[in-house]
Scaffold this motif. Structure first.
Motif, PDB file in Angstrom:
ATOM      1  N   LYS A  44     -63.790   1.913  63.078  1.00 20.62           N
ATOM      2  CA  LYS A  44     -64.117   2.937  62.070  1.00 20.62           C
ATOM      3  C   LYS A  44     -65.605   3.294  62.103  1.00 20.62           C
ATOM      4  O   LYS A  44     -65.964   4.468  62.176  1.00 20.62           O
ATOM      5  CB  LYS A  44     -63.744   2.436  60.664  1.00 20.62           C
ATOM      6  N   SER A  45     -66.450   2.263  62.038  1.00 17.24           N
ATOM      7  CA  SER A  45     -67.892   2.530  62.045  1.00 17.24           C
ATOM      8  C   SER A  45     -68.311   3.178  63.352  1.00 17.24           C
ATOM      9  O   SER A  45     -69.117   4.115  63.371  1.00 17.24           O
ATOM     10  CB  SER A  45     -68.674   1.234  61.860  1.00 17.24           C
ATOM     11  N   THR A  46     -67.765   2.678  64.439  1.00 18.54           N
ATOM     12  CA  THR A  46     -68.117   3.222  65.748  1.00 18.54           C
ATOM     13  C   THR A  46     -67.803   4.712  65.802  1.00 18.54           C
ATOM     14  O   THR A  46     -68.629   5.519  66.232  1.00 18.54           O
ATOM     15  CB  THR A  46     -67.353   2.471  66.848  1.00 18.54           C
ATOM     16  N   LEU A 163     -69.761   8.404  54.814  1.00 16.19           N
ATOM     17  CA  LEU A 163     -70.034   7.174  54.068  1.00 16.19           C
ATOM     18  C   LEU A 163     -69.308   6.028  54.749  1.00 16.19           C
ATOM     19  O   LEU A 163     -68.089   6.030  54.832  1.00 16.19           O
ATOM     20  CB  LEU A 163     -69.571   7.317  52.625  1.00 16.19           C
ATOM     21  N   ASP A 164     -70.086   5.083  55.275  1.00 13.03           N
ATOM     22  CA  ASP A 164     -69.465   3.960  55.971  1.00 13.03           C
ATOM     23  C   ASP A 164     -69.401   2.762  55.024  1.00 13.03           C
ATOM     24  O   ASP A 164     -70.341   2.003  54.910  1.00 13.03           O
ATOM     25  CB  ASP A 164     -70.271   3.611  57.228  1.00 13.03           C
ATOM     26  N   GLU A 165     -68.295   2.638  54.341  1.00 11.75           N
ATOM     27  CA  GLU A 165     -68.091   1.564  53.348  1.00 11.75           C
ATOM     28  C   GLU A 165     -69.208   1.538  52.313  1.00 11.75           C
ATOM     29  O   GLU A 165     -69.646   0.474  51.877  1.00 11.75           O
ATOM     30  CB  GLU A 165     -67.972   0.209  54.050  1.00 11.75           C
ATOM     31  N   ALA A 166     -69.642   2.723  51.920  1.00 13.03           N
ATOM     32  CA  ALA A 166     -70.797   2.813  51.019  1.00 13.03           C
ATOM     33  C   ALA A 166     -70.511   2.243  49.638  1.00 13.03           C
ATOM     34  O   ALA A 166     -71.434   2.004  48.867  1.00 13.03           O
ATOM     35  CB  ALA A 166     -71.234   4.272  50.890  1.00 13.03           C
TER      36      ALA A 166
HETATM   37 MG   LIG Z   1     -67.585  -0.893  59.863  1.00  8.31          MG
END
Ligand SMILES: [Mg+2]
Ligand SMILES: Nc1ncnc2c1ncn2[C@@H]1O[C@H](COP(=O)(O)OP(=O)(O)OP(=O)(O)O)[C@@H](O)[C@H]1O
Lengths: 272, 265
Positions: A44-46, A163-166
């Protein structure tokens, strides 16, 4: 217009290591709100970091508003258009005070001083932090810090907000604050949103949901359909919150009206 | 434990010194340091005393703050005084202690050096007490700007200082958390033998450093995502404003410095 387009994107962090993303093909239209859920390490982050050139695909290409994302001069402009907020509120606060931190992106972009002051005022209003503009970061709550981070992207007038797990390190109150701001930005300012989260409740608020598994978008549904086809999720390791179970049960018993109510309750994010 | 830390020793206020431009204060302090090094007669030191005490009076800083800053260097001052008093052999003998004779010239030298240290600390304390660390950083960045041509990384130094200012409280907060966590696991920070305390210290420092590195990595990523690109073509939100009174203040210090040079002979 298409806001983001992944075109046969594959990625691995090092040669010879396993692929982290494998042939991802997907598009996000302007004005959509896509939530990405999926287990740890699913990429996901990638994937989100491909959208502003923090990472570049090993194979394939990413387009933002029709333009390919490539290293070079234009990345600076792209990063104004694509705002990104990370998980840890403390690890993205650069400057000694709120005001200075919001200005950081504008300083990088070379925005003249008078304009900075105006833009800070507007963004502070959008995120409800007018009263803490002079505060130091260690005196703020996590939710306040994340709102400052969002304000710091808004001053650059982004069209896409990632938003990455913000919200994952925030208490319920902080989560609610941030989600409410996102709703406003989406509805009122027509900002496209890409929200990586582990919380199905948060994910259900958007317009579309991607479930990532093993470097791929395994399920891609609009949020309404998702709530009608939840059995697809049940098999995966995403635990369903209580009201999702309730919705399934009501469906099973053919209580249409009640199911409709619960569905609205979920979609409006009242449970948050 | 670390709830109310202040970084540096800035004491917010609204005196003339507080309102001066950070660059003007830096220039004035540099001049005053030069003067303090040039003074070497009683008349000279008398004038320096009048000057610095005058500056202190308009700073509005309570005396105890100044004294607090003096404690750490008190030993140094006394030490250098004794060293000079006993080892300089000029003038006439005043007293003899065992194998040592104390000369009048030695006493004088010792007093001069002690006073010199005292005034240096006083002047620099007045600077840091009346200037917020952020302003000081900005002032320094702008004053180093002309030296960029010679390879002085003005922007980078200033950014490093400002990030340090921002993260020092965070580090303290984190240290507090780790201390609690390790105490719960049996580490002894305030009691126990020397060995136990050292072990406790290690159990604090290792996680503190590991997390600092993780944070640095995240911070670099966040800065990149926000378009950080080095110092080129950057604008600044904070603007220092040089007013006429800053010019006047610097001139007064400069003129006094020259006058003192002639006056002390
Ligand atoms: Mg991540
Ligand atoms: N900097 C890196 N170097 C090497 N491998 C990495 C790096 N970052 C991530 N990976 C690997 O890439 C894979 C995908 O990581 P990614 O961070 O995209 O997952 P994620 O879906 O965001 O997970 P999480 O829910 O834990 O945030 C993981 O197997 C991870 O170990």
């Amino acid at each position: 217009m298409t806001a983001v387009s992944f075109n046969h994107v594959s990625f691995r962090y090092e040669e010879e290591s396993d692929w982290v993303l494998e042939d991802v093909n997907a598009e996000i239209e302007e004005g959509e709100w896509v939530s990405i859920i999926g287990p740890n390490g699913s990429g996901k982050s990638t994937l989100s970091r491909m959208c502003n050139g923090l990472l570049s695909p090993v194979e394939g290409e990413v387009f933002i508003e029709g333009k390919p994302v490539r290293p070079g001069e234009e990345l600076a402009l792209l990063r104004q258009k694509v705002g990104m907020v990370f998980q840890n509120p403390d690890h993205q606060f650069v400057a000694p005070t709120v005001k200075d931190d919001i200005a950081f992106g504008m300083e990088n972009a070379g925005v003249p001083r008078n304009e900075m002051v105006e833009r800070i005022e507007k963004a502070a209003m959008q995120t409800g932090i007018e009263k803490i503009l002079d505060a130091e970061p260690h005196r703020l709550s996590g939710g306040q810090k994340q709102r400052v981070a969002i304000a710091g992207t808004l001053v650059l007038h982004p069209t896409l907000l990632i938003l990455d797990e913000a919200t994952s390190m925030l208490d319920p109150q902080g989560k609610r604050e941030v989600m409410n701001i996102l709703k406003d930005l989406h509805r009122r300012d027509r900002i496209t949103i890409l929200h990586v989260t582990h919380d199905l409740r948060e994910a259900a608020i958007g317009t579309r949901i991607w479930l990532m598994r093993f470097g791929n978008i395994a399920i891609d549904l609009d949020s309404n359909t998702m709530l009608d086809q939840m059995n697809q999720f049940d098999t995966n390791d995403i635990p369903l919150p209580y009201e999702f179970h309730l919705l399934q049960e009501l469906r099973r018993r053919h209580c249409k009206e009640e199911a409709g109510l619960v569905k609205r309750y979920i979609r409006d994010g009242i449970a948050l | 434990m670390f709830k109310h830390i202040i970084i540096g020793q800035y004491l917010p206020g609204n005196s003339f010194l507080h309102r001066m431009d950070a660059r003007a204060k830096l220039i004035a302090v540099l001049l005053m340091i030069m003067v303090i090094f040039l003074a070497d007669t009683w008349r000279g030191y008398g004038a320096v005393t009048v000057g610095t005490v005058g500056v202190w009076m308009i700073s509005g800083v309570p005396l105890r703050y100044i004294l607090k800053g003096m404690y750490p260097i008190l030993i140094l001052i006394v030490g250098t005084f004794l060293l000079h008093a006993f080892l300089t052999q000029e003038g006439e003998v005043i007293a003899t202690v065992g194998a040592f004779s104390v000369y009048s010239g030695g006493i004088e030298q010792g007093l001069f050096i002690g006073l010199r240290l005292f005034f240096l600390v006083l002047v620099t304390s007045l600077l840091t007490l009346t200037t917020s660390p952020i302003d000081l950083t900005d002032g320094l960045e702008q004053m180093l700007q002309p030296l960029k041509r010679f390879g002085v990384p003005a922007h980078e130094v200033a950014l490093m200082m400002s990030i340090a200012i921002r993260f020092i409280p965070t580090l303290f907060q984190e240290a507090e958390k780790i201390i609690k966590a390790q105490t719960a696991r049996g580490a002894k920070f305030n009691s126990g033998s020397m060995k136990q305390r050292t072990q406790a210290m290690i159990s604090l420092l290792v996680p503190l450093f590991i997390r600092a590195f993780k944070r640095a990595e995240d911070l670099a990523l966040a800065m990149e995502a926000r378009g950080y690109n080095g110092g080129e073509k950057r604008t600044k939100l904070r603007a220092l404003t040089w007013r006429r009174k800053d010019t006047i203040a610097c001139l007064i210090v400069a003129v006094s410095a020259v006058l003192l040079f002639f006056f002390q002979r």
